[in-house]
Design an enzyme around this catalytic site. Structure first.
Site, PDB file in Angstrom:
ATOM      1  N   LYS A  67       0.784  -1.236   0.000  1.00 30.68           N
ATOM      2  CA  LYS A  67       0.000   0.000   0.000  1.00 30.68           C
ATOM      3  C   LYS A  67       0.819   1.292   0.000  1.00 30.68           C
ATOM      4  CE  LYS A  67      -4.306  -1.443   0.113  1.00 30.68           C
ATOM      5  NZ  LYS A  67      -5.570  -0.829  -0.266  1.00 30.68           N
ATOM      6  N   ASP A 114      -8.842  -0.721   6.467  1.00 32.60           N
ATOM      7  CA  ASP A 114      -8.964  -1.922   7.289  1.00 32.60           C
ATOM      8  C   ASP A 114      -7.585  -2.422   7.663  1.00 32.60           C
ATOM      9  OD1 ASP A 114      -8.699  -2.709   4.636  1.00 32.60           O
ATOM     10  OD2 ASP A 114     -10.820  -3.220   4.514  1.00 32.60           O
TER      11      ASP A 114
HETATM   12  C1  LIG Z   1      -3.145  -6.482   1.524  1.00 30.51           C
HETATM   13  C2  LIG Z   1      -4.202  -5.984   0.618  1.00 30.51           C
HETATM   14  N1  LIG Z   1      -4.389  -6.581  -0.565  1.00 30.51           N
HETATM   15  C3  LIG Z   1      -5.337  -6.160  -1.436  1.00 30.51           C
HETATM   16  C4  LIG Z   1      -6.160  -5.106  -1.124  1.00 30.51           C
HETATM   17  C5  LIG Z   1      -7.204  -4.696  -2.107  1.00 30.51           C
HETATM   18  O1  LIG Z   1      -6.934  -3.489  -2.722  1.00 30.51           O
HETATM   19  P1  LIG Z   1      -8.145  -2.582  -3.259  1.00 30.51           P
HETATM   20  O2  LIG Z   1      -8.914  -2.138  -2.045  1.00 30.51           O
HETATM   21  O3  LIG Z   1      -7.488  -1.501  -3.995  1.00 30.51           O
HETATM   22  O4  LIG Z   1      -8.987  -3.473  -4.122  1.00 30.51           O
HETATM   23  C6  LIG Z   1      -5.993  -4.446   0.111  1.00 30.51           C
HETATM   24  C7  LIG Z   1      -6.830  -3.294   0.467  1.00 30.51           C
HETATM   25  O5  LIG Z   1      -6.854  -2.840   1.585  1.00 30.51           O
HETATM   26  C8  LIG Z   1      -5.000  -4.894   0.994  1.00 30.51           C
HETATM   27  O6  LIG Z   1      -4.797  -4.318   2.189  1.00 30.51           O
END
Ligand SMILES: Cc1ncc(COP(=O)(O)O)c(C=O)c1O
Length: 406
Positions: A67, A114
Site C-alpha cells: 500500500k 482496514d
Molecule cells: C493487503 C491488501 N491486498 C489487497 C487489497 C485490495 O486493494 P483494493 O482495495 O485496492 O482493491 C488491500 C486493500 O486494503 C489490501 O490491504
C-alpha cells in the site's frame, strides 16, 4: 470455490489515467527495493498450469504490504496540487522534500482503512512531518490498530463497517485536513486515481523481473479486490489497446464480494457489512467509483472464496518459507480452490488450463500475527527463517545507477 463469474464478451481497454510514471519518485524514497517475484514450479505442477510466479509484497518501505506505493505517490501529488507546481526537480532525498513542505506542518492526513492503507498513510505523514488520523471499522484486529498507532497516528474506531469508516473519514476534510482515501465517490476522484497510478510500480517491476527470469509474461493475473484500486492498476497496465492482454481474475471473500456482484449485475452493487472474512483487506462493501468502469470492461472473471482455501494457501506458502497474511494468500487460495474443483470447464473458462502462465499478487505479510500463528502453527519470523531470500534487487533507473556505482 463458493462462486465464480466469467465474462461472456471481449474485454475493452481503457486508456491509462492521465499518467505520470511514479517509479522515479518511489526510487527516491528511503528503502526502495523491488519486491521479490518468486517462481513456483512445484505449485504449477500441483495446480495443473504451465507456470506460476508470485509477487511477494511482504515488505514495501519497511511495511508488510504494497500500500505504500499508492499512499506515498498520492500524498506527493496532493502536495504538488497544493503548492501549484511539479516538485520533481526540487528534491533528491526525502529530507529535501520535508524541508520544502516545512511551512505546511499543520497538515493532518486522514483516511479510512482496514489496516494496510491507513498504516501506509501514517508512515507517509511521519516522513513529511505531517500528522495522521486513521479511521478503522469496528472489529479491526488489535495488532492492526497497534501497528497504525506505532506510526504516531491517532486511530478512531468507527462503530460500523469499512464503508462507514470511509464516510466518517471523508467528513473530516478541512483546509489543513487532507483526505487520502483509496476509494472514490462522486467529486472525490484525484487522490484515488493517484493511488492507482502509484501501484503501477509493482506491475512495472513484474514485467522486468519476468523478463530477467526469461519467463513468459502472464496469461492470467489473480488480483485480490477490496474497493478495486489495485485491480484497476492491473487493468491499466495489462489491458492496453492493440496488444494481447492476460485475463484478470478478481478474488474476493464471500460476504464482501461487491465487485463480483457488480459484474453480474452490470452496475455497481453494495454489499453491506458486517464482513466477517479473515481477509480483512478485502472486506469492502462498495467498488470505488473510478475503478468500477475500468473493472467492468477489463475483468475476465471473479472467484469468490471463504477462508478455508486461503488458510490452506498460507500453510502452503509457509512450507516454502514465504510469509503471507490472510489477504495476501487470497490469490493463491483462489488458484488452489479452482484447481481442486471437479468442474473442469470452469477451470478452462477462467483460463486456468495446462497452458496458463499465472501471476499471483500476494499483497501482504502477517499483519495479524496471532491469527497467522493459529493458522500456520509457527510465527512469521520462524517461517521467514526457513528461507534464504536472494539478494534484494533494485529495478529501473535507481537499480541501474546503483549497479554503475558498484
Ligand atoms: C493487503 C491488501 N491486498 C489487497 C487489497 C485490495 O486493494 P483494493 O482495495 O485496492 O482493491 C488491500 C486493500 O486494503 C489490501 O490491504
Amino acid at each position: 470455490v463458493i462462486r465464480t463469474w466469467v465474462r461472456d464478451e471481449a474485454v475493452r481497454a481503457h486508456s491509462p489515467l492521465p499518467a505520470r510514471d511514479p517509479r522515479p519518485f518511489h526510487e527516491r524514497l528511503p528503502g526502495y527495493l523491488a519486491s521479490e517475484l518468486v517462481a513456483m514450479p512445484e505449485l504449477a505442477a500441483v495446480t495443473g498450469v504451465r507456470s506460476v510466479h508470485l509477487k511477494h509484497e511482504v515488505e514495501r518501505f519497511g511495511l508488510p504490504a504494497f500500500k505504500m506505493l499508492g499512499a506515498s505517490w498520492a500524498v506527493y501529488r496532493l502536495l504538488e496540487q497544493h503548492v501549484g507546481r511539479d516538485l520533481s526537480a526540487e528534491w533528491h532525498q526525502v529530507d529535501d522534500l520535508r524541508s520544502l513542505v516545512a511551512e505546511r506542518r499543520e497538515v493532518t492526513l486522514t483516511t479510512a482503512t482496514d489496516g494496510n492503507h491507513g498504516r501506509a498513510v501514517a508512515r507517509v505523514a511521519a516522513l513529511l512531518g505531517f500528522r495522521a488520523h486513521v479511521f478503522v471499522p469496528v472489529g479491526t484486529a488489535a495488532a492492526r490498530v497497534a501497528a497504525i498507532e506505532a506510526e504516531a497516528a491517532a486511530v478512531t474506531v468507527v462503530p460500523g463497517d469499512y464503508d462507514e469508516a470511509v464516510r466518517v473519514a471523508a467528513a473530516t476534510a478541512a483546509t489543513n485536513v487532507w483526505v487520502v482515501s483509496d476509494t472514490s465517490w462522486p467529486s472525490y476522484e484525484d487522490v484515488p486515481a493517484w493511488i492507482t497510478e502509484g501501484y503501477a510500480t509493482l506491475f512495472l517491476e513484474c514485467d522486468e523481473q519476468l523478463d530477467s527470469l526469461r519467463a513468459r509474461q502472464p496469461s492470467v493475473v489473480l488480483v485480490p479486490v477490496g474497493v478495486g484500486s489495485l485491480a484497476a492498476a492491473a487493468a491499466l497496465h495489462y489491458v492496453r489497446p492493440g496488444r494481447p492482454a492476460p485475463r484478470l481474475l478478481a478474488v474476493e471473500p464471500i460476504g464482501a464480494d461487491c465487485l463480483a456482484q457488480s459484474l453480474s449485475a452490470g452496475r455497481p452493487v453494495s454489499v453491506p457489512g458486517p464482513h466477517p472474512s479473515s481477509m480483512a483487506g478485502l472486506n469492502c462493501g462498495t467498488p470505488s467509483d473510478i475503478a468500477w468502469p475500468i473493472l467492468r470492461d477489463t475483468i475476465s472473471g471473479a472467484v469468490v472464496l471463504d477462508d478455508d482455501p486461503v488458510e490452506q494457501a498460507m500453510r502452503l506458502l509457509a512450507r516454502e518459507g514465504l510469509v503471507a497474511g490472510e489477504t495476501g494468500a487470497a490469490s493463491l487460495g483462489a488458484l488452489l480452490a479452482v484447481a481442486a474443483s471437479a468442474d473442469e470447464s470452469m477451470r478452462l473458462t477462467l483460463g486456468l488450463g495446462p497452458d496458463a502462465d499465472v501471476l499471483l499478487l500476494c499483497t501482504e505479510g502477517a499483519t495479524d500475527p496471532a491469527n497467522y500463528e493459529r493458522v500456520v502453527g509457527a510465527t512469521p519470523a520462524e517461517v521467514a527463517s526457513r528461507r534464504q531470500r536472494p539478494p534484494a534487487t533494485r529495478t529501473g533507473a535507481a537499480g541501474a545507477a546503483a549497479d554503475r556505482a558498484g
